[in-house]
Design a protein around this motif. Structure first.
Motif, PDB file in Angstrom:
ATOM      1  N   GLN A 199      29.620   2.783  15.795  1.00  0.00           N
ATOM      2  CA  GLN A 199      30.518   3.930  15.920  1.00  0.00           C
ATOM      3  C   GLN A 199      31.702   3.735  14.994  1.00  0.00           C
ATOM      4  O   GLN A 199      32.208   2.624  14.857  1.00  0.00           O
ATOM      5  CB  GLN A 199      30.991   4.067  17.373  1.00  0.00           C
ATOM      6  N   GLN A 250      35.525   5.169  13.385  1.00  0.00           N
ATOM      7  CA  GLN A 250      36.757   5.912  13.661  1.00  0.00           C
ATOM      8  C   GLN A 250      37.638   5.848  12.429  1.00  0.00           C
ATOM      9  O   GLN A 250      38.183   4.795  12.103  1.00  0.00           O
ATOM     10  CB  GLN A 250      37.475   5.302  14.860  1.00  0.00           C
ATOM     11  N   SER A 260      40.963   6.931  10.097  1.00  0.00           N
ATOM     12  CA  SER A 260      42.381   7.258  10.289  1.00  0.00           C
ATOM     13  C   SER A 260      43.116   7.105   8.963  1.00  0.00           C
ATOM     14  O   SER A 260      42.571   6.567   7.997  1.00  0.00           O
ATOM     15  CB  SER A 260      42.999   6.347  11.352  1.00  0.00           C
ATOM     16  N   CYS A 313      38.828   2.792   8.377  1.00  0.00           N
ATOM     17  CA  CYS A 313      37.700   3.179   9.217  1.00  0.00           C
ATOM     18  C   CYS A 313      37.308   1.957  10.034  1.00  0.00           C
ATOM     19  O   CYS A 313      36.817   0.964   9.483  1.00  0.00           O
ATOM     20  CB  CYS A 313      36.540   3.661   8.376  1.00  0.00           C
ATOM     21  N   SER A 354      32.772  -0.132  15.536  1.00  0.00           N
ATOM     22  CA  SER A 354      32.454  -0.899  16.737  1.00  0.00           C
ATOM     23  C   SER A 354      31.152  -1.642  16.506  1.00  0.00           C
ATOM     24  O   SER A 354      30.411  -1.361  15.575  1.00  0.00           O
ATOM     25  CB  SER A 354      32.310   0.046  17.929  1.00  0.00           C
ATOM     26  N   THR A 365      36.413  -3.328   9.560  1.00  0.00           N
ATOM     27  CA  THR A 365      37.136  -2.191   9.003  1.00  0.00           C
ATOM     28  C   THR A 365      36.841  -2.044   7.511  1.00  0.00           C
ATOM     29  O   THR A 365      36.760  -3.031   6.786  1.00  0.00           O
ATOM     30  CB  THR A 365      38.658  -2.351   9.210  1.00  0.00           C
ATOM     31  N   TYR A 421      35.463  11.338   5.257  1.00  0.00           N
ATOM     32  CA  TYR A 421      34.614  10.752   6.276  1.00  0.00           C
ATOM     33  C   TYR A 421      34.169   9.358   5.851  1.00  0.00           C
ATOM     34  O   TYR A 421      33.800   9.149   4.696  1.00  0.00           O
ATOM     35  CB  TYR A 421      33.353  11.592   6.477  1.00  0.00           C
ATOM     36  N   GLY A 443      31.858   8.787  10.920  1.00  0.00           N
ATOM     37  CA  GLY A 443      33.087   8.936  11.679  1.00  0.00           C
ATOM     38  C   GLY A 443      33.466  10.393  11.778  1.00  0.00           C
ATOM     39  O   GLY A 443      32.795  11.270  11.227  1.00  0.00           O
ATOM     40  N   GLN A 444      34.586  10.661  12.440  1.00  0.00           N
ATOM     41  CA  GLN A 444      34.955  12.041  12.736  1.00  0.00           C
ATOM     42  C   GLN A 444      35.710  12.725  11.613  1.00  0.00           C
ATOM     43  O   GLN A 444      35.883  13.933  11.658  1.00  0.00           O
ATOM     44  CB  GLN A 444      35.815  12.089  14.016  1.00  0.00           C
ATOM     45  N   THR A 466      39.065  12.450   8.576  1.00  0.00           N
ATOM     46  CA  THR A 466      40.524  12.492   8.575  1.00  0.00           C
ATOM     47  C   THR A 466      40.968  13.353   7.396  1.00  0.00           C
ATOM     48  O   THR A 466      40.437  13.234   6.293  1.00  0.00           O
ATOM     49  CB  THR A 466      41.124  11.067   8.515  1.00  0.00           C
TER      50      THR A 466
END
Length: 125
Positions: free
Chosen positions: A2, A4, A6, A21, A24, A77, A94, A116-117, A119
């Motif tokens: 996963q 994420q 930012s 990014c 997980s 990361t 992304y 990822g979602q 930014t």
């Protein structure tokens, strides 16, 4: 895995931003990682990608000399350092991961199953 992303924001032309990014899972170091972007009304496009160890990286021609992708496997990361930003860099960015154990760096977004979602990066002139 996963993801994420930012670090996006509003900057003026010529300024810099660093996107992060966070991933997980315990297999991060076996995923090729990439950054893509999508501007309003446009197709998603490749920006940069980095190998498992970070020893190899590829950038799109449009960002060469300005953007740098890197990764820290100890922190799970991947980063995108963006310098000398231009208004045409405005997009949702992304991060994405190739399948675990796949070592080939790819530029096609269809080769990345994990996303990822996004930014938003906005560069004003």
């Amino acid at each position: 895995v996963q993801l994420q992303a930012s670090g996006g924001g509003l900057v003026q032309a010529g300024e810099s931003l660093r996107l992060s990014c966070a991933a997980s899972g315990r297999t991060f170091s076996s995923h090729v990682m990439g950054w893509f972007r999508q501007a309003p009304g446009k197709e998603r496009e490749f920006v940069a990608a980095v190998s498992w160890t970070g020893s190899s990286a590829y950038n799109a021609d449009s960002v060469k000399g300005r953007f740098t992708i890197s990764r820290d496997n100890a922190k799970n990361t991947v980063y995108l350092q963006m310098n000398s930003l231009k208004p045409e860099d405005t997009a949702v960015y992304y991060c994405a991961a190739r399948g675990g154990g796949v070592s080939v760096i790819a530029r096609a977004h269809s080769q990345y199953p994990y996303w990822g979602q996004g930014t938003l990066v906005t560069v004003s002139s």
